[in-house]
Design a protein around this motif. Structure first.
Motif, PDB file in Angstrom:
ATOM      1  N   LEU A 136     -36.834   2.758  43.005  1.00 44.34           N
ATOM      2  CA  LEU A 136     -35.280   3.531  43.358  1.00 44.34           C
ATOM      3  C   LEU A 136     -34.781   1.961  43.423  1.00 44.34           C
ATOM      4  O   LEU A 136     -33.070   2.040  42.855  1.00 44.34           O
ATOM      5  CB  LEU A 136     -35.362   4.186  44.931  1.00 44.34           C
ATOM      6  N   VAL A 137     -35.348   1.279  43.857  1.00 44.67           N
ATOM      7  CA  VAL A 137     -34.990  -0.751  44.083  1.00 44.67           C
ATOM      8  C   VAL A 137     -34.746  -1.036  42.475  1.00 44.67           C
ATOM      9  O   VAL A 137     -33.476  -1.643  42.488  1.00 44.67           O
ATOM     10  CB  VAL A 137     -35.633  -1.508  45.248  1.00 44.67           C
ATOM     11  N   GLU A 138     -35.383  -0.809  42.036  1.00 43.47           N
ATOM     12  CA  GLU A 138     -35.345  -1.294  40.485  1.00 43.47           C
ATOM     13  C   GLU A 138     -34.902  -0.585  39.778  1.00 43.47           C
ATOM     14  O   GLU A 138     -33.400  -1.701  39.065  1.00 43.47           O
ATOM     15  CB  GLU A 138     -36.899  -1.094  39.961  1.00 43.47           C
ATOM     16  N   ALA A 140     -31.370   0.162  41.690  1.00 40.44           N
ATOM     17  CA  ALA A 140     -29.987  -0.342  41.802  1.00 40.44           C
ATOM     18  C   ALA A 140     -29.904  -1.879  41.545  1.00 40.44           C
ATOM     19  O   ALA A 140     -28.548  -2.334  41.713  1.00 40.44           O
ATOM     20  CB  ALA A 140     -30.135  -0.313  43.361  1.00 40.44           C
ATOM     21  N   ILE A 141     -31.074  -2.708  41.360  1.00 38.31           N
ATOM     22  CA  ILE A 141     -30.815  -4.085  41.354  1.00 38.31           C
ATOM     23  C   ILE A 141     -30.470  -3.488  39.235  1.00 38.31           C
ATOM     24  O   ILE A 141     -29.654  -4.209  38.731  1.00 38.31           O
ATOM     25  CB  ILE A 141     -32.513  -4.611  40.724  1.00 38.31           C
ATOM     26  N   ASN A 142     -30.945  -2.553  38.804  1.00 38.75           N
ATOM     27  CA  ASN A 142     -30.817  -2.686  36.815  1.00 38.75           C
ATOM     28  C   ASN A 142     -30.241  -1.715  36.624  1.00 38.75           C
ATOM     29  O   ASN A 142     -29.366  -1.359  35.400  1.00 38.75           O
ATOM     30  CB  ASN A 142     -31.906  -2.526  36.283  1.00 38.75           C
ATOM     31  N   ASN A 143     -29.080  -1.699  37.532  1.00 38.28           N
ATOM     32  CA  ASN A 143     -27.893  -0.308  37.570  1.00 38.28           C
ATOM     33  C   ASN A 143     -28.138   1.090  36.526  1.00 38.28           C
ATOM     34  O   ASN A 143     -27.918   1.213  35.401  1.00 38.28           O
ATOM     35  CB  ASN A 143     -26.589  -0.638  36.721  1.00 38.28           C
ATOM     36  N   THR A 144     -29.580   0.905  36.538  1.00 38.99           N
ATOM     37  CA  THR A 144     -29.226   2.585  36.459  1.00 38.99           C
ATOM     38  C   THR A 144     -29.885   3.698  37.096  1.00 38.99           C
ATOM     39  O   THR A 144     -29.450   3.562  38.088  1.00 38.99           O
ATOM     40  CB  THR A 144     -30.893   2.311  35.685  1.00 38.99           C
ATOM     41  N   PRO A 145     -29.535   5.223  36.141  1.00 40.58           N
ATOM     42  CA  PRO A 145     -29.328   6.143  37.275  1.00 40.58           C
ATOM     43  C   PRO A 145     -31.057   6.813  38.228  1.00 40.58           C
ATOM     44  O   PRO A 145     -31.799   6.155  37.863  1.00 40.58           O
ATOM     45  CB  PRO A 145     -29.052   7.335  36.254  1.00 40.58           C
ATOM     46  N   TYR A 146     -30.264   7.506  39.311  1.00 41.81           N
ATOM     47  CA  TYR A 146     -31.405   7.554  40.157  1.00 41.81           C
ATOM     48  C   TYR A 146     -31.238   8.616  41.147  1.00 41.81           C
ATOM     49  O   TYR A 146     -30.471   8.977  41.874  1.00 41.81           O
ATOM     50  CB  TYR A 146     -32.415   6.550  40.983  1.00 41.81           C
TER      51      TYR A 146
END
Length: 725
Positions: A136-138, A140-146
């Protein structure tokens, strides 16, 4: 930042007991945040918004500011990815229904690598939450869906499958409030409360006091009724039948209306009420026979009223709940199945999991409802006329708390019913017209007495006040003042701690106790070696605590065990620290100097009970510092009785052990309590007075008389094969 930033999980360790981080089990993970070491959260465009969009509930995390929203404040100001993973992992566990709050993140000696520790109540759930938190943190950092909802749903399934059920957890939490330790014995709900000889065991609402005979009686509804009737408890007239024809004959003998239910049924399954006609009775027989697994069926006189459940613990009724009658109202368009969905199942208190106090009602899948509808000439697919009321359930969902309103005569009847059957914890089902009125003024009856009753309806009722039934069960098992503990001695350091542990165990044994010992020299029971391997580890220690014959236990705890597994016990009566020494074996744990080694060794002092004692080596300045960390008393030991540490401790009226004129002196304040000549000991022991003093001080802390301590020292054999038992 244009390229994808990754967080690597290097290793994960489950510390199952008190550890360098905290008193409770935690997962310790080593995270490598790589190039994110150069990008704190405030430098990543849009990160804060994406993170709070994924998990708005992070606003509840206080973190170091100590206020609501404190953690998010840190994110705005700038913090590092490992710290964020810690909080996200905790919150995912909370959202999945496994409440927890403790977490820490600390940088290691290697740039970009962090140790993250977080509380978890179940190892596999914690490990899965860690991976999900990292992902999830990755994102949010990389602006990818989760997909947060999907991940939380998966974690919730794991919680439901692997964690203690809510009723058992409620009892364990009540034990924890009383500072009673607990050990989960299986992957299910079998839990040990307390240690060794003072332990008790529970299996949800069954205890080690629950009689097997009483359970058999409770499962035999006909016998239960006969016993209750003989003792003056009102019960409905009834007969046991084995065919639909016999059921109708019994109904005619008893007089309609009647109730049919499975002989071996529970939770209201297969129960049909207020039956009058032969066709209804025969249909109800088929349902009860099927729900009861092919067992016999009971035909009983129908008692008008509402079903109630009284929870009896010991000799006390601790909670009472009533049931409900369910109706739907037609709209001229919807089927009964659809009406149940829109008018009943939309209630947020209804669900399929144990955490919901009320059940979901699906008429087409519920035999009791189908039978009720058939009696009215309807089916689940029928479309009732507009404003027509349709009865769905006559009685059920006994989850509406009325404990404070129940008449004393009703309470007395329920308590008597449990005693007649012989159950220490029982769910007594009663049909009452009005629970607030005296029993003799109404038509009323006890219809069942159940072993292992459900607790959730009383802990989390659909309406009314939740009752502290866990507390009542703990008081039933332990009274008001017992804590289920046995004397425990923990020893850490590098100065012959295995031999000290064996000596302390021997001194405790000759004082009249059955003693367990787990140390580097093996596993011992009463001086008898039962395992020659190194047993200064968590698992052998647990074996001692589970053993019902053990009255006292001694544990050697090396720094590596504390770092890799945690202590085997939650608290101890006596904690011995011989020294604080750093050695190369601690390097893999990133413990690189004596200051860090101190934080490991202090774990032994941190877990001493307020009623306990720390035994500390006065010759080691770092060990002396630990005295202020102890919640209990302190005994210092050292070669020089005139040293500043011992002199000041004596002046304060405290206890010390030292050597003077070739004698071990036990002193309390200004008074010398006992003298133990070193010459009376075997040469091997006499030549190692520090080791002997540590053991003597620990035994003294256990209140073993000095005369017995002296006798024990003279009879102790260094060779385990020669140690008598």
């Amino acid at each position: 930042m244009t390229d994808q930033k990754k967080i690597a999980i290097l290793q994960v360790t489950h510390l199952r007991g008190p550890n360098i981080w905290t008193y409770r089990p935690v997962i310790e993970a080593w995270l490598d945040i790589g190039q994110l070491e150069d990008y704190p959260s405030n430098t990543i465009d849009g990160f804060y918004e994406r993170l709070t969009g994924f998990l708005p509930s992070l606003v509840e995390h206080h973190c170091s500011p100590g206020v609501r929203g404190g953690f998010l404040q840190r994110v705005k100001e700038g913090t590092y990815a490992a710290h964020i993973v810690e909080h996200v992992t905790l919150e995912l566990q909370n959202l999945a229904g496994m409440r927890t709050g403790f977490g820490k993140a600390r940088q290691t000696s290697k740039r970009g690598v962090y140790k993250v520790a977080f509380r978890t109540r179940q190892e596999q759930v914690g490990r899965d939450a860690l991976v999900a938190g990292r992902d999830l943190v990755e994102a949010a950092i990389n602006n990818t869906p989760y997909d947060v909802a999907a991940v939380v749903a998966q974690l919730r399934e794991k919680v439901d499958d692997l964690c203690l059920g809510p009723s058992t957890a409620h009892i364990v939490d009540a034990a924890t409030e009383r500072r009673i330790p607990s050990i989960r014995l299986t992957e299910g709900n079998l839990v040990q409360l307390g240690y060794g000889i003072n332990q008790r065991r529970i299996w949800t609402a069954e205890t080690d006091q629950t009689s097997a005979i009483a359970e058999e009686i409770a499962s035999d509804k006909d016998l239960t009724k006969a016993l209750l009737k003989s003792c003056g408890v009102p019960v409905p007239e009834g007969q046991l039948v084995r065919s639909a024809e016999a059921a109708w004959e019994a109904a005619q003998d008893i007089g309609v209306p009647v109730v049919l239910k499975p002989y071996d049924g529970n939770h209201g399954r297969g129960v049909s009420l207020n039956l009058v006609t032969q066709s209804d009775v025969e249909a109800a027989y088929a349902l009860a026979h099927r729900k009861g697994g092919g067992s016999s069926v009971i035909v009983e006189k129908y008692i008008p009223g509402t079903e109630h459940r009284a929870l009896v613990v010991g000799r006390q009724v601790v909670a009472v709940a009533r049931g409900e009658t369910l109706w739907v109202v037609g709209d001229g368009v919807s089927t009964i199945d659809q009406l149940a969905d829109t008018q009943i199942n939309t209630d947020p208190r209804r669900g399929t999991g144990e955490e919901f106090p009320l059940n979901v009602i699906i008429p087409s899948e519920t035999g009791e409802v189908i039978l009720e509808l058939e009696r009215a000439g309807l089916t689940p697919q029928s479309v009732p006329a507009k404003d027509a009321r349709v009865l769905i359930q006559s009685n059920g969902n006994v989850a509406f708390d009325i404990t404070d309103q129940v008449h004393p005569s009703v309470i007395a009847a329920a308590a008597l019913a449990a005693r007649v059957v012989g159950l220490d914890i029982a769910g007594v089902d009663m049909v009452l017209e009005d629970a607030t009125k005296p029993l003799h003024t109404q038509r009323a009856a006890v219809i069942e007495v159940n072993a292992s009753p459900g607790l959730l309806a009383h802990i989390k009722p659909a309406e009314g006040q939740g009752r502290p039934v866990g507390k009542a069960i703990i008081e039933h098992l332990f009274g008001m003042d017992r804590d289920g503990r046995i004397p425990i001695v923990g020893i850490t350091g590098t100065q012959k701690t295995g031999r000290i542990a064996r000596m302390v165990a021997w001194l405790a044994h000759i004082s009249g106790k059955h003693v367990g010992l787990a140390c580097s020299e093996g596993l011992y029971l009463d001086g008898r070696q039962v395992d020659a391997k190194d047993c200064a580890r968590w698992e052998p220690g647990q074996r001692l605590l589970i053993n019902r014959s053990v009255q006292a236990a001694v544990f050697e705890n090396g720094s590596q065990t504390i770092l890799a597994e945690g202590l085997a016990y939650d608290k101890c009566s006596v904690g011995v620290v011989t020294d604080v020494s750093w050695h190369e074996s601690l390097v893999p744990f990133d413990i690189l100097d004596a200051e860090q080694a101190y934080k490991v060794a202090r774990t032994q002092v941190d877990v001493i009970l307020p009623t306990g004692t720390a035994v500390l080596n006065a010759a080691d300045p770092q060990v002396v510092e630990m005295a202020e960390l102890c919640d209990g008393k302190v005994i210092f030991y050292g070669m020089d009785g005139t040293s500043a540490v011992l002199s000041q401790h004596r002046a304060a009226g405290e206890r010390v052990v030292f050597v003077r004129d070739d004698q071990i002196v036990l002193a309390h304040g200004a008074q010398d309590i006992a003298l133990l000549p070193l010459a009376s000991l075997k040469p091997a022991k006499a030549s190692q007075p520090e080791m002997v003093m540590a053991a003597v001080a620990a035994a003294w802390a256990l209140n073993i008389p000095p005369e017995l301590i002296g006798a024990g020292l003279r009879t102790f054999e260094s060779n385990p094969k020669k140690t008598p038992y």
